[in-house]
Design a protein around this motif. Structure first.
Motif, PDB file in Angstrom:
ATOM      1  N   SER A  21       0.820  -1.212   0.000  1.00 35.21           N
ATOM      2  CA  SER A  21       0.000   0.000   0.000  1.00 35.21           C
ATOM      3  C   SER A  21       0.857   1.266   0.000  1.00 35.21           C
ATOM      4  O   SER A  21       1.990   1.271   0.478  1.00 35.21           O
ATOM      5  CB  SER A  21      -0.906  -0.023   1.231  1.00 35.21           C
ATOM      6  OG  SER A  21      -1.436   1.253   1.466  1.00 35.21           O
ATOM      7  N   GLN A  22       0.301   2.325  -0.537  1.00 36.92           N
ATOM      8  CA  GLN A  22       1.017   3.616  -0.561  1.00 36.92           C
ATOM      9  C   GLN A  22       0.661   4.446   0.677  1.00 36.92           C
ATOM     10  O   GLN A  22       1.243   5.490   0.911  1.00 36.92           O
ATOM     11  CB  GLN A  22       0.609   4.414  -1.808  1.00 36.92           C
ATOM     12  CG  GLN A  22       0.831   3.707  -3.126  1.00 36.92           C
ATOM     13  CD  GLN A  22       2.264   3.850  -3.622  1.00 36.92           C
ATOM     14  OE1 GLN A  22       2.913   4.843  -3.355  1.00 36.92           O
ATOM     15  NE2 GLN A  22       2.753   2.844  -4.315  1.00 36.92           N
ATOM     16  N   ARG A  23      -0.343   3.972   1.425  1.00 40.12           N
ATOM     17  CA  ARG A  23      -0.782   4.764   2.587  1.00 40.12           C
ATOM     18  C   ARG A  23       0.165   4.560   3.769  1.00 40.12           C
ATOM     19  O   ARG A  23       0.511   3.422   4.121  1.00 40.12           O
ATOM     20  CB  ARG A  23      -2.198   4.352   2.995  1.00 40.12           C
ATOM     21  CG  ARG A  23      -3.245   4.787   1.970  1.00 40.12           C
ATOM     22  CD  ARG A  23      -4.614   4.333   2.375  1.00 40.12           C
ATOM     23  NE  ARG A  23      -4.939   4.705   3.753  1.00 40.12           N
ATOM     24  CZ  ARG A  23      -5.743   4.003   4.533  1.00 40.12           C
ATOM     25  NH1 ARG A  23      -6.285   2.885   4.094  1.00 40.12           N
ATOM     26  NH2 ARG A  23      -5.999   4.412   5.760  1.00 40.12           N
ATOM     27  N   GLU A  25      -0.251   4.725   6.956  1.00 41.55           N
ATOM     28  CA  GLU A  25      -0.737   3.900   8.081  1.00 41.55           C
ATOM     29  C   GLU A  25      -0.577   2.418   7.753  1.00 41.55           C
ATOM     30  O   GLU A  25      -0.174   1.622   8.597  1.00 41.55           O
ATOM     31  CB  GLU A  25      -2.229   4.133   8.388  1.00 41.55           C
ATOM     32  CG  GLU A  25      -2.644   5.565   8.577  1.00 41.55           C
ATOM     33  CD  GLU A  25      -3.134   6.168   7.259  1.00 41.55           C
ATOM     34  OE1 GLU A  25      -2.291   6.764   6.577  1.00 41.55           O
ATOM     35  OE2 GLU A  25      -4.323   6.025   6.933  1.00 41.55           O
ATOM     36  N   ASP A  26      -0.905   2.062   6.495  1.00 38.95           N
ATOM     37  CA  ASP A  26      -0.791   0.659   6.083  1.00 38.95           C
ATOM     38  C   ASP A  26       0.652   0.198   6.149  1.00 38.95           C
ATOM     39  O   ASP A  26       0.960  -0.895   6.636  1.00 38.95           O
ATOM     40  CB  ASP A  26      -1.294   0.485   4.641  1.00 38.95           C
ATOM     41  CG  ASP A  26      -2.792   0.703   4.529  1.00 38.95           C
ATOM     42  OD1 ASP A  26      -3.459   0.756   5.588  1.00 38.95           O
ATOM     43  OD2 ASP A  26      -3.291   0.830   3.397  1.00 38.95           O
ATOM     44  N   GLN A 282       4.258  12.836  -1.663  1.00 42.09           N
ATOM     45  CA  GLN A 282       2.912  12.756  -1.095  1.00 42.09           C
ATOM     46  C   GLN A 282       2.480  14.056  -0.407  1.00 42.09           C
ATOM     47  O   GLN A 282       1.308  14.226  -0.094  1.00 42.09           O
ATOM     48  CB  GLN A 282       2.827  11.592  -0.108  1.00 42.09           C
ATOM     49  CG  GLN A 282       2.635  10.259  -0.821  1.00 42.09           C
ATOM     50  CD  GLN A 282       2.668   9.084   0.128  1.00 42.09           C
ATOM     51  OE1 GLN A 282       2.991   9.228   1.303  1.00 42.09           O
ATOM     52  NE2 GLN A 282       2.325   7.915  -0.372  1.00 42.09           N
TER      53      GLN A 282
END
Ligand code: GDP
Length: 320
Positions: A21-23, A25-26, A282
């Motif tokens: 994932s790019q997030r 938190e993930d 980001q």
């Protein structure tokens, strides 16, 4: 965590998705999971396989994988294909590939991970390797198309690097760069059957000679060349024996352990680069500035290296 340790594929796949994932938190959650699983990692044999499209990679990996699962080994196949982000489709992610192996309960095939940069893809492939190891896989195959930069990235995360080549096509025709040849622990000439058999044997002798001249390695191993034919079901067992001999050699002389340690240091440094870049990309404020710099570079108002320096300085100031 226990579900992964018990080899639960659904949970394993979810954890890999998290790592990809790019997030932020993930990514952090994935890192926490992997950190906890670390004691269960590191015990597999990590094998990189590369070659141009059409050389026979999926055919070879399928029979290689079946050969290993027949010996009760658990095999994971991962693909590194950063080019897929450009085309939005994947050369390696095609579901029809390796159908037989995909059905094997002791095999796990994970199509290409997507990422905006090679560094990002390499990062999550390394994490995926660790997750698969925690899930009990004995052999991890990392597949890549032998035309780009991803080979070096894969070389730096595996124990053994295998290059598949065609006979008679000429290195340049195959788009194989000399550097890739230098990275190989073994070369397999594929499709050594029918009329091609003679050519394959000739190529084998030539490559063996070339490799002798090329590689002076501290591993104590001289790269080997062999031939294979999926059609005649030949060559795969030889490669298995070859890898076993390699492992015996490098485990005995300490090269195996030293290389894995070195690879971790490299991972740290590469990760630093890719994470810094990702953080900048980001950031909303920075994306406007990036676009401004891009147009200034286009109109030759600013030196690209000076633009990069300014971006970093601005990012640093805004994050203080
Ligand atoms: P990849 O693109 O490198 O994954 O290549 P594939 O495994 O998809 O193979 C490309 C083509 O070569 C397919 O049509 C295969 O059937 C054929 N092929 C693969 N291995 C062999 C082999 O050992 N002998 C022959 N004659 N054909 C092969």
């Amino acid at each position: 965590m226990d579900a992964i340790r018990q080899g639960n594929r659904v949970v394993l796949a979810q954890a890999i998705t998290l790592a990809e994932s790019q997030r932020a938190e993930d990514v952090m959650l994935a890192q926490r999971v992997i950190t906890e699983l670390l004691p269960q990692t590191g015990k597999s044999v990590r094998i990189g396989i590369t070659g141009v499209p059409g050389v026979g990679k999926s055919t070879f990996i399928e029979s290689f994988g079946k050969h290993l699962t027949a010996q009760k080994k658990k095999v994971a196949v991962l693909a590194v294909d950063p080019s897929s982000t450009k085309t939005r489709g994947s050369i390696l992610g095609d579901k029809t590939r390796m159908e037989n192996l995909a059905k094997d309960p002791n095999a796990f095939i994970r199509p290409s991970s997507t990422g905006s940069t090679l560094g990002g893809v390499a990062d999550c492939t390394r994490e995926t390797i660790l997750l698969c190891e925690a899930a009990g896989f004995d052999v991890i195959i990392v597949e890549t198309v032998g035309v780009g930069q991803s080979e070096t990235a894969v070389r730096n995360m595996v124990d053994f690097f295998l290059l598949l080549m065609l006979a008679g096509a000429g290195d340049e025709l195959q788009g194989i760069k000399k550097g890739i040849m230098e990275m190989a622990d073994a070369v397999v000439i594929t499709k050594a059957d029918g009329e091609n058999k003679k050519l394959a044997d000739l190529a084998r002798a030539n490559y063996q000679h070339a490799l002798h001249l090329l590689n002076v390695s501290s591993s104590g191993w001289t790269p080997k060349v062999s031939t294979s034919s999926a059609l005649e079901n030949r060559g795969v067992a030889d490669v298995c024996t070859l890898i076993e001999t390699y492992l015996e050699t490098v485990k005995a002389n300490g090269y195996f352990e030293a290389t894995r340690k070195e690879q971790n240091q490299l991972w740290f440094h590469e990760s630093l680069n890719s994470q810094l870049r990702r953080r900048i990309m980001q950031s909303k404020k920075m994306s406007t500035r990036l676009a401004q710099f891009e147009s200034q570079i286009a109109s030759e108002e600013i030196l690209p290296s000076a633009a990069a320096q300014q971006i970093i300085e601005e990012f640093y100031r805004t994050s203080l």
